[in-house]
Design an enzyme around this catalytic site. Sequence first.
Site, PDB file in Angstrom:
ATOM      1  N   ARG A 123       0.953  -1.302   0.102  1.00 50.88           N
ATOM      2  CA  ARG A 123      -0.031  -0.144  -0.171  1.00 50.88           C
ATOM      3  C   ARG A 123       0.808   1.158  -0.038  1.00 50.88           C
ATOM      4  O   ARG A 123       0.365   2.391   0.179  1.00 50.88           O
ATOM      5  CB  ARG A 123      -1.175   0.020   1.285  1.00 50.88           C
ATOM      6  CG  ARG A 123      -2.079  -1.113   1.200  1.00 50.88           C
ATOM      7  CD  ARG A 123      -3.091  -0.977   2.236  1.00 50.88           C
ATOM      8  NE  ARG A 123      -4.015  -2.205   1.832  1.00 50.88           N
ATOM      9  CZ  ARG A 123      -4.088  -3.153   2.642  1.00 50.88           C
ATOM     10  NH1 ARG A 123      -3.072  -3.166   3.714  1.00 50.88           N
ATOM     11  NH2 ARG A 123      -4.841  -4.043   2.425  1.00 50.88           N
ATOM     12  N   LYS A 145       3.246  10.917 -11.487  1.00 52.72           N
ATOM     13  CA  LYS A 145       2.318  10.154 -12.281  1.00 52.72           C
ATOM     14  C   LYS A 145       2.898   8.931 -12.565  1.00 52.72           C
ATOM     15  O   LYS A 145       3.898   8.720 -13.214  1.00 52.72           O
ATOM     16  CB  LYS A 145       1.993  10.827 -13.667  1.00 52.72           C
ATOM     17  CG  LYS A 145       0.842  11.879 -13.600  1.00 52.72           C
ATOM     18  CD  LYS A 145       0.462  12.816 -14.481  1.00 52.72           C
ATOM     19  CE  LYS A 145      -0.068  12.317 -15.650  1.00 52.72           C
ATOM     20  NZ  LYS A 145      -0.548  13.169 -16.682  1.00 52.72           N
ATOM     21  N   GLU A 187       9.821  16.408 -26.010  1.00 49.68           N
ATOM     22  CA  GLU A 187       9.270  17.139 -24.776  1.00 49.68           C
ATOM     23  C   GLU A 187       9.794  18.347 -24.275  1.00 49.68           C
ATOM     24  O   GLU A 187       9.149  19.054 -23.435  1.00 49.68           O
ATOM     25  CB  GLU A 187       9.281  15.924 -23.641  1.00 49.68           C
ATOM     26  CG  GLU A 187       8.572  14.541 -23.891  1.00 49.68           C
ATOM     27  CD  GLU A 187       7.122  14.687 -23.433  1.00 49.68           C
ATOM     28  OE1 GLU A 187       6.878  15.830 -23.235  1.00 49.68           O
ATOM     29  OE2 GLU A 187       6.444  13.853 -23.511  1.00 49.68           O
ATOM     30  N   LYS A 228       7.948  22.070 -14.950  1.00 49.94           N
ATOM     31  CA  LYS A 228       6.839  21.123 -14.655  1.00 49.94           C
ATOM     32  C   LYS A 228       6.573  21.113 -13.045  1.00 49.94           C
ATOM     33  O   LYS A 228       5.680  20.974 -12.736  1.00 49.94           O
ATOM     34  CB  LYS A 228       7.437  19.740 -14.988  1.00 49.94           C
ATOM     35  CG  LYS A 228       6.314  18.533 -14.470  1.00 49.94           C
ATOM     36  CD  LYS A 228       6.543  17.514 -15.559  1.00 49.94           C
ATOM     37  CE  LYS A 228       5.523  16.549 -15.187  1.00 49.94           C
ATOM     38  NZ  LYS A 228       5.771  14.949 -15.876  1.00 49.94           N
ATOM     39  N   GLU A 238      -3.996  16.843 -11.738  1.00 48.14           N
ATOM     40  CA  GLU A 238      -4.486  17.146 -13.070  1.00 48.14           C
ATOM     41  C   GLU A 238      -5.996  17.452 -13.119  1.00 48.14           C
ATOM     42  O   GLU A 238      -6.636  16.647 -14.053  1.00 48.14           O
ATOM     43  CB  GLU A 238      -4.124  15.853 -14.225  1.00 48.14           C
ATOM     44  CG  GLU A 238      -4.059  16.216 -15.695  1.00 48.14           C
ATOM     45  CD  GLU A 238      -3.532  14.977 -16.461  1.00 48.14           C
ATOM     46  OE1 GLU A 238      -2.836  15.350 -17.321  1.00 48.14           O
ATOM     47  OE2 GLU A 238      -4.026  13.917 -16.421  1.00 48.14           O
ATOM     48  N   ARG A 242      -2.673  21.359 -15.020  1.00 49.93           N
ATOM     49  CA  ARG A 242      -1.505  20.225 -15.375  1.00 49.93           C
ATOM     50  C   ARG A 242      -1.933  19.564 -16.837  1.00 49.93           C
ATOM     51  O   ARG A 242      -0.931  19.177 -17.451  1.00 49.93           O
ATOM     52  CB  ARG A 242      -1.512  19.126 -14.248  1.00 49.93           C
ATOM     53  CG  ARG A 242      -0.652  17.985 -14.306  1.00 49.93           C
ATOM     54  CD  ARG A 242      -0.082  17.427 -13.367  1.00 49.93           C
ATOM     55  NE  ARG A 242       0.890  16.327 -13.592  1.00 49.93           N
ATOM     56  CZ  ARG A 242       1.337  15.555 -12.446  1.00 49.93           C
ATOM     57  NH1 ARG A 242       0.922  15.721 -11.215  1.00 49.93           N
ATOM     58  NH2 ARG A 242       2.426  14.778 -12.783  1.00 49.93           N
ATOM     59  N   ASN A 246      -0.078  18.036 -21.407  1.00 55.49           N
ATOM     60  CA  ASN A 246      -0.174  16.851 -22.463  1.00 55.49           C
ATOM     61  C   ASN A 246      -0.650  17.756 -23.736  1.00 55.49           C
ATOM     62  O   ASN A 246      -1.104  16.965 -24.638  1.00 55.49           O
ATOM     63  CB  ASN A 246      -1.776  16.179 -22.061  1.00 55.49           C
ATOM     64  CG  ASN A 246      -1.588  15.232 -20.857  1.00 55.49           C
ATOM     65  OD1 ASN A 246      -0.541  14.394 -21.188  1.00 55.49           O
ATOM     66  ND2 ASN A 246      -2.523  15.454 -20.052  1.00 55.49           N
ATOM     67  N   HIS A 249      -0.390  15.263 -26.944  1.00 55.07           N
ATOM     68  CA  HIS A 249      -0.501  13.911 -26.559  1.00 55.07           C
ATOM     69  C   HIS A 249      -1.746  13.448 -26.978  1.00 55.07           C
ATOM     70  O   HIS A 249      -1.688  12.390 -26.886  1.00 55.07           O
ATOM     71  CB  HIS A 249      -0.328  13.981 -25.035  1.00 55.07           C
ATOM     72  CG  HIS A 249       1.185  14.142 -24.540  1.00 55.07           C
ATOM     73  ND1 HIS A 249       2.054  15.086 -24.827  1.00 55.07           N
ATOM     74  CD2 HIS A 249       2.126  13.371 -23.642  1.00 55.07           C
ATOM     75  CE1 HIS A 249       3.240  15.077 -24.351  1.00 55.07           C
ATOM     76  NE2 HIS A 249       3.211  13.829 -23.484  1.00 55.07           N
ATOM     77  N   HIS A 253      -0.947  10.031 -28.365  1.00 59.41           N
ATOM     78  CA  HIS A 253      -1.141   8.727 -27.571  1.00 59.41           C
ATOM     79  C   HIS A 253      -2.052   7.630 -28.490  1.00 59.41           C
ATOM     80  O   HIS A 253      -2.082   6.631 -28.329  1.00 59.41           O
ATOM     81  CB  HIS A 253      -1.830   9.026 -26.324  1.00 59.41           C
ATOM     82  CG  HIS A 253      -1.024   9.460 -25.077  1.00 59.41           C
ATOM     83  ND1 HIS A 253      -1.401   9.650 -24.003  1.00 59.41           N
ATOM     84  CD2 HIS A 253       0.262   9.311 -24.825  1.00 59.41           C
ATOM     85  CE1 HIS A 253      -0.705  10.081 -23.084  1.00 59.41           C
ATOM     86  NE2 HIS A 253       0.478   9.675 -23.543  1.00 59.41           N
ATOM     87  N   HIS A 268       7.234   7.074 -27.738  1.00 59.37           N
ATOM     88  CA  HIS A 268       6.435   8.279 -27.398  1.00 59.37           C
ATOM     89  C   HIS A 268       6.750   9.728 -27.960  1.00 59.37           C
ATOM     90  O   HIS A 268       5.959  10.386 -28.405  1.00 59.37           O
ATOM     91  CB  HIS A 268       6.465   8.012 -25.783  1.00 59.37           C
ATOM     92  CG  HIS A 268       5.690   9.062 -25.081  1.00 59.37           C
ATOM     93  ND1 HIS A 268       4.381   9.087 -25.239  1.00 59.37           N
ATOM     94  CD2 HIS A 268       6.349  10.421 -24.535  1.00 59.37           C
ATOM     95  CE1 HIS A 268       3.925  10.198 -24.529  1.00 59.37           C
ATOM     96  NE2 HIS A 268       5.181  10.958 -24.046  1.00 59.37           N
TER      97      HIS A 268
END
Length: 370
Positions: A123, A145, A187, A228, A238, A242, A246, A249, A253, A268
């Site tokens: 956990r 993330k 990026e 960032k 997000e 935030r 993207n 993206h 994606h 990517h």
Amino acid sequence: MSHLSVHVPLDGGRAYDILIGRGLVDAVGAQAAALGAKAAGIVTDETVAGLYGARVRASLERAGLRCGIIAVPPGEASKSYAGYASVCDGLLALKIERGDLVVALGGGVVGDLAGFAAATLRRGVRFLQVPTTLLAQVDSSVGGKTGINSPHGKNLIGAFHQPRLVLADTATLDTLVEREMRAGYAEVAKYGLINDPGFFDWCEAHWRGIFSGGPERDEAVAICCRAKAGVVVRDEREDGERALLNLGHTFGHALERLTQYDSARLVHGEGVAIGLALAFRFSARLGLCSGQEAGRVANHLAMAGLPTRLQDVPGGSGDAEAMLDAMAQDKKVRDGALTFILARGIGQSFIAPGIGRDDVRAFLQDELRG
């Protein structure tokens, strides 16, 4: 040797530093010991293990930590249910406890996978990011993330789990193949395109120094991490701003999904590069920015050796309808409506919810016709 440092001032005792510079791979042990860990599980891929695994292990053992290495096959396919299970079981076999550390040694795939394992193991176990690609150093290693892919789409299973420290050894980029260096550069350029036109100007003037390993490399990584970190502190989960990170993206994606995450066809950063160029051309088509600015973005990415058109995807990218279906699984979809990050100019991006499928379809059809 001096290093650059960026602080991520999250609340609740979760603040951490990003250290940037050459030689930091050999400092992992001292940093882990300073955090009070007794053991560490190094999660890496088979390629990076051969390059840096022994050095990181030796560093940890010199600092008195018990440790072991778990190496997964390189590539996006390892960010899977099976890859996640193997990493978790490997960490449990190493008897990694809550007070110990998971060390994510590698690129974005390893960071996402190891971070998600750390988030869920017992956990929640602490972890260090030791990113070894440009893409990971400027983007994926910062901000917490973590996740794996599903057949339904990328990064759809995951958790927010912040690292305790990021050690970005820019010397590791010397061993990157040119293609991965270019992919990471997409990026870097993205940060200028989002909200820092001055940085995009700087990139146009200095991108060769980033590639060759001059002082521009450390400076670029620090600038991107600062940008960032600021966004992450203001919008950790997000819920708003935030999402700007993207930019490019949604298209990127979708392309990754349509190529089945086959890195031989598309990695990517290449998907992001095409996505950035598409986002600006789509913005120009909608009358938000000038065609001249959209052209400037595509020209700079192409100069750095990156793809900028759907036709640049080996084996093709599918038809417009297939791309729309792939976008429908994007994490930013709300009530079935597509959300894009669009731009009013270089450094003037914004969140555009509720973009009509018909507008996107017509744009993609025109792009596919070239």
